[in-house]
Scaffold this active site. Sequence first.
Site, PDB file in Angstrom:
ATOM      1  N   ARG A 278       1.813   1.604  13.362  1.00 14.56           N
ATOM      2  CA  ARG A 278       0.997   0.417  13.085  1.00 14.56           C
ATOM      3  C   ARG A 278       0.802   0.136  11.602  1.00 14.56           C
ATOM      4  O   ARG A 278       0.046  -0.754  11.227  1.00 14.56           O
ATOM      5  CB  ARG A 278      -0.359   0.525  13.798  1.00 14.56           C
ATOM      6  CG  ARG A 278      -1.131   1.787  13.467  1.00 14.56           C
ATOM      7  CD  ARG A 278      -2.365   1.898  14.300  1.00 14.56           C
ATOM      8  NE  ARG A 278      -3.497   1.249  13.671  1.00 14.56           N
ATOM      9  CZ  ARG A 278      -4.691   1.158  14.235  1.00 14.56           C
ATOM     10  NH1 ARG A 278      -4.914   1.650  15.427  1.00 14.56           N
ATOM     11  NH2 ARG A 278      -5.682   0.579  13.603  1.00 14.56           N
ATOM     12  N   HIS A 279       1.474   0.896  10.754  1.00 13.52           N
ATOM     13  CA  HIS A 279       1.361   0.672   9.309  1.00 13.52           C
ATOM     14  C   HIS A 279       2.718   0.459   8.653  1.00 13.52           C
ATOM     15  O   HIS A 279       3.686   1.145   8.982  1.00 13.52           O
ATOM     16  CB  HIS A 279       0.697   1.878   8.631  1.00 13.52           C
ATOM     17  CG  HIS A 279      -0.731   2.051   9.002  1.00 13.52           C
ATOM     18  ND1 HIS A 279      -1.131   2.950   9.961  1.00 13.52           N
ATOM     19  CD2 HIS A 279      -1.855   1.439   8.551  1.00 13.52           C
ATOM     20  CE1 HIS A 279      -2.455   2.884  10.083  1.00 13.52           C
ATOM     21  NE2 HIS A 279      -2.917   1.969   9.255  1.00 13.52           N
TER      22      HIS A 279
ATOM     23  N   GLU B 290       0.400   4.128   0.898  1.00 16.29           N
ATOM     24  CA  GLU B 290      -0.055   5.183   1.809  1.00 16.29           C
ATOM     25  C   GLU B 290       1.167   5.892   2.373  1.00 16.29           C
ATOM     26  O   GLU B 290       2.123   5.248   2.786  1.00 16.29           O
ATOM     27  CB  GLU B 290      -0.873   4.555   2.953  1.00 16.29           C
ATOM     28  CG  GLU B 290      -2.175   3.939   2.453  1.00 16.29           C
ATOM     29  CD  GLU B 290      -2.751   2.884   3.393  1.00 16.29           C
ATOM     30  OE1 GLU B 290      -2.068   2.485   4.349  1.00 16.29           O
ATOM     31  OE2 GLU B 290      -3.883   2.442   3.133  1.00 16.29           O
TER      32      GLU B 290
ATOM     33  N   SER C 102     -10.039  -7.243   9.321  1.00 17.45           N
ATOM     34  CA  SER C 102     -11.312  -6.788   8.765  1.00 17.45           C
ATOM     35  C   SER C 102     -11.853  -7.916   7.915  1.00 17.45           C
ATOM     36  O   SER C 102     -11.088  -8.645   7.285  1.00 17.45           O
ATOM     37  CB  SER C 102     -11.113  -5.576   7.861  1.00 17.45           C
ATOM     38  OG  SER C 102     -10.940  -4.419   8.620  1.00 17.45           O
TER      39      SER C 102
ATOM     40  N   GLU D  40      -7.020  -2.774  15.719  1.00 19.18           N
ATOM     41  CA  GLU D  40      -7.658  -3.590  14.694  1.00 19.18           C
ATOM     42  C   GLU D  40      -6.641  -4.614  14.205  1.00 19.18           C
ATOM     43  O   GLU D  40      -5.554  -4.248  13.767  1.00 19.18           O
ATOM     44  CB  GLU D  40      -8.091  -2.711  13.516  1.00 19.18           C
ATOM     45  CG  GLU D  40      -8.647  -3.542  12.368  1.00 19.18           C
ATOM     46  CD  GLU D  40      -8.792  -2.783  11.060  1.00 19.18           C
ATOM     47  OE1 GLU D  40      -9.115  -1.588  11.080  1.00 19.18           O
ATOM     48  OE2 GLU D  40      -8.570  -3.412  10.013  1.00 19.18           O
TER      49      GLU D  40
ATOM     50  N   ARG E 170       0.749  -7.081  12.349  1.00 14.84           N
ATOM     51  CA  ARG E 170      -0.137  -6.427  13.320  1.00 14.84           C
ATOM     52  C   ARG E 170      -0.445  -7.384  14.471  1.00 14.84           C
ATOM     53  O   ARG E 170      -0.405  -7.001  15.635  1.00 14.84           O
ATOM     54  CB  ARG E 170      -1.415  -6.000  12.597  1.00 14.84           C
ATOM     55  CG  ARG E 170      -2.372  -5.104  13.359  1.00 14.84           C
ATOM     56  CD  ARG E 170      -1.886  -3.690  13.590  1.00 14.84           C
ATOM     57  NE  ARG E 170      -1.822  -2.798  12.455  1.00 14.84           N
ATOM     58  CZ  ARG E 170      -2.848  -2.183  11.893  1.00 14.84           C
ATOM     59  NH1 ARG E 170      -4.077  -2.379  12.342  1.00 14.84           N
ATOM     60  NH2 ARG E 170      -2.673  -1.357  10.892  1.00 14.84           N
TER      61      ARG E 170
ATOM     62  N   ARG F 131       0.858  -1.195   0.000  1.00 19.83           N
ATOM     63  CA  ARG F 131       0.000   0.000   0.000  1.00 19.83           C
ATOM     64  C   ARG F 131       0.887   1.235   0.000  1.00 19.83           C
ATOM     65  O   ARG F 131       1.755   1.369   0.867  1.00 19.83           O
ATOM     66  CB  ARG F 131      -0.885   0.004   1.250  1.00 19.83           C
ATOM     67  CG  ARG F 131      -1.796  -1.205   1.262  1.00 19.83           C
ATOM     68  CD  ARG F 131      -2.624  -1.277   2.506  1.00 19.83           C
ATOM     69  NE  ARG F 131      -3.325  -2.561   2.516  1.00 19.83           N
ATOM     70  CZ  ARG F 131      -4.427  -2.822   3.188  1.00 19.83           C
ATOM     71  NH1 ARG F 131      -4.977  -1.893   3.928  1.00 19.83           N
ATOM     72  NH2 ARG F 131      -4.975  -4.004   3.136  1.00 19.83           N
TER      73      ARG F 131
HETATM   74  P1  ATP Z   1      -6.102   0.275   9.532  1.00 19.41           P
HETATM   75  O1  ATP Z   1      -7.505   0.780   9.783  1.00 19.41           O
HETATM   76  O2  ATP Z   1      -5.417  -0.222  10.746  1.00 19.41           O
HETATM   77  O3  ATP Z   1      -5.294   1.226   8.720  1.00 19.41           O
HETATM   78  P2  ATP Z   1      -7.210  -1.136   7.289  1.00 19.41           P
HETATM   79  O4  ATP Z   1      -8.627  -1.214   7.721  1.00 19.41           O
HETATM   80  O5  ATP Z   1      -6.816  -0.136   6.293  1.00 19.41           O
HETATM   81  O6  ATP Z   1      -6.260  -1.035   8.593  1.00 19.41           O
HETATM   82  P3  ATP Z   1      -7.520  -3.715   5.998  1.00 19.41           P
HETATM   83  O7  ATP Z   1      -7.570  -3.369   4.574  1.00 19.41           O
HETATM   84  O8  ATP Z   1      -8.768  -3.991   6.700  1.00 19.41           O
HETATM   85  O9  ATP Z   1      -6.714  -2.571   6.789  1.00 19.41           O
HETATM   86  O10 ATP Z   1      -6.456  -4.913   6.167  1.00 19.41           O
HETATM   87  C1  ATP Z   1      -6.668  -6.070   6.938  1.00 19.41           C
HETATM   88  C2  ATP Z   1      -5.671  -6.172   8.061  1.00 19.41           C
HETATM   89  O11 ATP Z   1      -4.324  -6.071   7.592  1.00 19.41           O
HETATM   90  C3  ATP Z   1      -5.775  -5.056   9.088  1.00 19.41           C
HETATM   91  O12 ATP Z   1      -6.771  -5.344  10.023  1.00 19.41           O
HETATM   92  C4  ATP Z   1      -4.398  -5.053   9.696  1.00 19.41           C
HETATM   93  O13 ATP Z   1      -4.245  -6.116  10.613  1.00 19.41           O
HETATM   94  C5  ATP Z   1      -3.515  -5.360   8.512  1.00 19.41           C
HETATM   95  N1  ATP Z   1      -3.014  -4.136   7.865  1.00 19.41           N
HETATM   96  C6  ATP Z   1      -3.703  -3.294   7.078  1.00 19.41           C
HETATM   97  N2  ATP Z   1      -2.954  -2.291   6.629  1.00 19.41           N
HETATM   98  C7  ATP Z   1      -1.725  -2.500   7.127  1.00 19.41           C
HETATM   99  C8  ATP Z   1      -0.486  -1.806   7.016  1.00 19.41           C
HETATM  100  N3  ATP Z   1      -0.380  -0.705   6.275  1.00 19.41           N
HETATM  101  N4  ATP Z   1       0.584  -2.309   7.676  1.00 19.41           N
HETATM  102  C9  ATP Z   1       0.472  -3.427   8.408  1.00 19.41           C
HETATM  103  N5  ATP Z   1      -0.662  -4.126   8.543  1.00 19.41           N
HETATM  104  C10 ATP Z   1      -1.749  -3.686   7.931  1.00 19.41           C
HETATM  105 MG    MG Z   2      -9.769  -2.780   8.130  1.00 15.10          MG
END
Ligand code: ATP
Ligand code: MG
Length: 429
Positions: free
Chosen positions: A219-220, A213, A355, A352, A403, A211
């Site tokens: 946490r990312h 971002e 999802s 989180e 995570r 990603r």
């Molecule tokens: P967050 O709200 O924490 O940014 P998200 O809702 O964007 O996460 P999802 O697309 O739901 O993330 O991804 C599923 C799971 O993958 C998340 O619950 C998290 O455990 C993990 N995850 C998501 N984005 C990241 C990231 N950038 N780095 C590490 N782990 C991630």
């Molecule tokens: Mg999510």
Amino acid sequence: MERTMIKDVFEKSKKNVVLRGWVYDSRDLSKVRFVVLKDVSGRIQITGIQGKTDAQVFKLMKNIPKESAIEVVGRVEKSDKAPGGKEILPESIKIIAQAESPLPIDVSDFSKTELPKRLDYRFLDLHRPKIQAIFKIQSNLMQGFREFMIKEGAIECQFPEIIGSSSEGGTDLFEIKYFEKKAYLSQSCQLYKQMLVCSMEKVFAIFPTWRSEKHNTVRHLNEARQFDYEQGFADDKIVMDVLGRCVQYMVGKVIDENSDELKLLDVKLKVPKIKYLTFEKTNKLLEEKGVEIDERDLSGEAEKKLDELYPDTIVFVHDWPMKGKPFYIMPKDEKADAELSNGFDAIYKGMEVSSGGQRIHLPELLIKRLKAKGLNPKDFKSYIDSFRYGAPEHAGWGLGVERLTQVLLGLNNIREAVLFPRDRDRLSP
Ligand code: ATP
Ligand code: MG
């Protein structure tokens, strides 16, 4: 003679051994010299005594640089003073690979080197047993995931990492050059796992995602891995139950098999309990506790509060508002204009971790939902078409590998939970 692992010197009765490992520390008390040797299984003291130990060996013991790889042939002796109650009286010591000195970072148990510097020298940082412990546990989590999924009757699948267009309609894609075309690094295996459950019913993967971002948070990551699961003939309730049992199994396995590592990290784990709460109920509870509410998501503060309310519990927040979920999540009762969805988040230890939800398997509904999110159904033609040939209702989730490791081990920064992090600034090593 065969090599003995250090752990076995303590756990088995051995007289003469060949050990291979790294010099953790050495001490010179002039007439007695100590070298602390470590391998991946443990540490042991090598004791040289002037006049008793071979003169060449005794001399060598004076200055072997820390973290050099050496081989020690010697006799195991019981000793009250040595840590663990045993030591090695060396007959020969061979330097296998001498480490340059001084080391660029401190890798002792008392190291205060800051994370960015440690990550610059991650290969050396991993000489620390405490750091290894994180990844031994992570390896066991992955093993546990596989074991659980195979018992559930799911099939492990590999999905493409290069895609021609966004499968999720996200904007945070890394673009790459694919011969004369544009391509992207995969953000998730969403589309592919959905296609598979339309024939194979239950599939799982440990899947890397990218990603782009630009955030820089604790946490990312920009490259992260996910435990992915998808099931055919299933709704959100069914896959939340699978997720709960799966994490319970993984954590139980770590508790059973990683007691040494958990001790080293000073972490006490419990198999989590499970709690189900609707999004609405969750917000009511949080509001009572003075937490500011967002109508489409849970804030970091809200996630922390849930952990205070339900410690050691995976809280499934379900019936999530449609506004806060991607286009492919099934609206309640299959109504395109429903306010609520069959989507959920799993919150564990204040964050989180996953999802998921039921997906839309009805092409016409999918088209409506794409339009409602301002996306062009034409861009998703093959995704939509994949549901025209006997697609049953289905559901699934993605659970972050790093995570989950982070929350279980109470790591302040997610970068601690990945061997070689890729973040906004880091592409090396
Ligand atoms: P967050 O709200 O924490 O940014 P998200 O809702 O964007 O996460 P999802 O697309 O739901 O993330 O991804 C599923 C799971 O993958 C998340 O619950 C998290 O455990 C993990 N995850 C998501 N984005 C990241 C990231 N950038 N780095 C590490 N782990 C991630
Ligand atoms: Mg999510």
